[in-house]
Design a protein around this motif. Structure first.
Motif, short mmCIF file in Angstrom:
data_model
loop_
_atom_site.label_atom_id
_atom_site.label_comp_id
_atom_site.label_asym_id
_atom_site.label_seq_id
_atom_site.Cartn_x
_atom_site.Cartn_y
_atom_site.Cartn_z
N ALA A 126 -2.73 -2.07 -1.49
CA ALA A 126 -1.17 -1.50 -1.88
C ALA A 126 -1.82 -0.18 -2.70
O ALA A 126 -1.37 0.84 -2.58
CB ALA A 126 -0.31 -2.33 -2.59
N TYR A 127 -2.55 -0.32 -3.58
CA TYR A 127 -2.93 0.71 -4.60
C TYR A 127 -3.84 1.81 -3.71
O TYR A 127 -3.39 2.96 -3.70
CB TYR A 127 -4.08 0.45 -5.50
CG TYR A 127 -4.20 1.59 -6.52
CD1 TYR A 127 -3.49 1.78 -7.34
CD2 TYR A 127 -5.65 2.01 -6.44
CE1 TYR A 127 -3.97 2.97 -8.34
CE2 TYR A 127 -6.04 2.96 -7.22
CZ TYR A 127 -5.18 3.57 -8.09
OH TYR A 127 -5.58 4.62 -9.03
N LYS A 128 -4.54 1.63 -2.76
CA LYS A 128 -5.32 2.65 -2.16
C LYS A 128 -4.53 3.12 -0.83
O LYS A 128 -4.70 4.53 -0.56
CB LYS A 128 -6.62 2.09 -1.38
CG LYS A 128 -7.66 1.67 -2.58
CD LYS A 128 -8.80 1.82 -2.07
CE LYS A 128 -9.93 1.93 -3.03
NZ LYS A 128 -11.44 1.96 -2.61
N THR A 129 -3.39 2.72 -0.42
CA THR A 129 -2.75 3.25 0.67
C THR A 129 -1.23 3.75 0.26
O THR A 129 -0.84 4.50 0.68
CB THR A 129 -2.55 2.21 1.74
OG1 THR A 129 -1.58 1.12 1.06
CG2 THR A 129 -3.58 1.57 2.28
N GLY A 130 -0.80 3.16 -1.00
CA GLY A 130 0.35 3.90 -1.55
C GLY A 130 1.45 2.85 -0.86
O GLY A 130 2.72 3.26 -1.03
#
Length: 374
Positions: A126-130
């Motif tokens: 979630a953090y790396k893809t947004g």
């Protein structure tokens, strides 16, 4: 009717890499944008396979290893999502959600304290893809009294249900599982039948150094060892009624070696032929126990490319049953499971409770998957 775009990610029992799809989904249709497999670095695959083995040598070290691998796989799954979106010509802002199955490292569906454990940190994805990430699909089913697997049958029913014929969808992954789709949208049933590619790939890797048996050629050159086959076929798992599921922690090299001890010596190539025959017979024996005659068998998964295995399945089936590769909406047969987790992500985002009672044995319909937002 509006279309939402979802990404589906999974690494199966064979731990070859991450299967990824980008699809648009409506209430009753699916359209493919892109599909691809992103192979694990060899060191990562070795770590996954090592962690998937049941033997425990150093508990603390294995906990550290799992923590590091969980994060490393989260990175790789995030990269796979970004790459499949780029391949599809999509910005991540256009993606409604990512459905990530992760990598199963242990599946223990029997006993009092049952569990199914997948890693590939969804927080990292979630953090790396947004993008909103939906993950941890199996544990709510286990909490509701289910096996936690297989989860593909409801997707199969949604996509491949047919009014006029009885269909079976057969997924030949590391483990073989089937979905019974009776005509007129009758009661769907699904369960694992036993090993498919897991033992076949393991055995050829050990004796030939190859990752898989191309077209089943090595097995086709061997002879079935009937005593060994009988000994293998007598394993209690094959006698269990559905619902049932299994994994690499059960059907592993130790399982083969244990069965070999109970039979006369066999050459490695004859063992390979016997493993293929075991897979074919255990699948077909379960098909013949279904409530009605199977009119059509649709095959998907990596084992669909094993021509010898498919030929042995056909050999044991009723002549009435037509055998075909599973193809729908241009989704390659190897990517049906990845598409399943895109679909499951949509069900979770839309808060649809899913009824797996006749598949996993769960007690009631539940919401599968947790939501992770960066």
């Amino acid at each position: 009717m509006s279309k939402d775009i979802y990404i589906g990610l999974i690494s199966g029992t064979s731990a070859d890499g991450i299967d990824a799809v980008a699809v648009s989904l409506t209430e009753n249709s699916i359209t493919l944008f892109a599909q691809n497999t992103f192979e694990y670095p060899e060191k990562i695959r070795e770590e996954v396979l090592l962690l998937s083995q049941p033997a425990v040598h150093n508990g603390e070290q294995r906990i550290d290893r799992m923590g590091h691998l969980d994060h490393a796989l989260g990175d790789l799954f995030a990269e796979a999502a970004l790459k499949i979106a780029k391949q599809a010509g999509l910005e991540m802002s256009q993606v409604k959600a990512i459905g990530s199955h992760g990598q199963t490292i242990r599946h223990r569906p029997q006993g009092k304290n049952r569990f199914s454990l997948q890693i590939a940190d969804p927080n990292t994805i979630a953090y790396k893809t947004g993008a909103l990430t939906v993950a941890d699909f199996r544990r709510m089913d286990v909490a509701a009294g289910g096996q936690g697997a297989p989860l593909v049958p409801l997707f199969h029913q949604w996509l491949f249900g047919e009014k006029s014929i009885n269909r079976v969808i057969l997924n030949l992954g590391g483990i073989a599982n089937l979905t019974w789709l009776p005509k007129d949208n009758g009661q769907v049933v699904g369960f694992d039948t036993g090993p498919a590619n897991a033992l076949i790939d393991l055995w050829i890797k050990k004796h030939q150094g190859h990752s898989h048996d191309e077209n089943g050629d090595w097995a086709a050159g061997g002879f079935v060892h009937n005593e060994l086959l009988k000994h293998m076929f007598a394993d209690p798992f094959f006698m269990m009624p559905a619902p049932k599921s299994t994994g690499r922690e059960y059907f592993d090299e130790q399982w083969i070696e244990q069965k070999l001890k109970g039979a006369d010596p066999a050459s490695p190539q004859d063992v390979q032929a016997t493993l293929v025959e075991l897979t074919a017979k255990t699948i077909v024996s379960q098909i013949h126990k279904l409530p009605d005659v199977c009119d059509e068998l649709l095959i998907c998964g990596g084992g669909a490319h094993n021509e010898f295995l498919v030929s042995r399945i056909k050999h044991h089936l009723s002549k009435h049953t037509q055998v075909l590769p599973l193809e729908q909406s241009n989704i390659d047969t190897d990517y049906i499971e990845a598409a399943t987790f895109a679909w499951l992500a949509k069900q979770r985002v839309d808060e649809h409770r899913l009824d797996y009672r006749t598949v996993t044995g769960s007690n009631k319909p539940v919401l599968l998957g947790n939501l992770f937002k960066a």
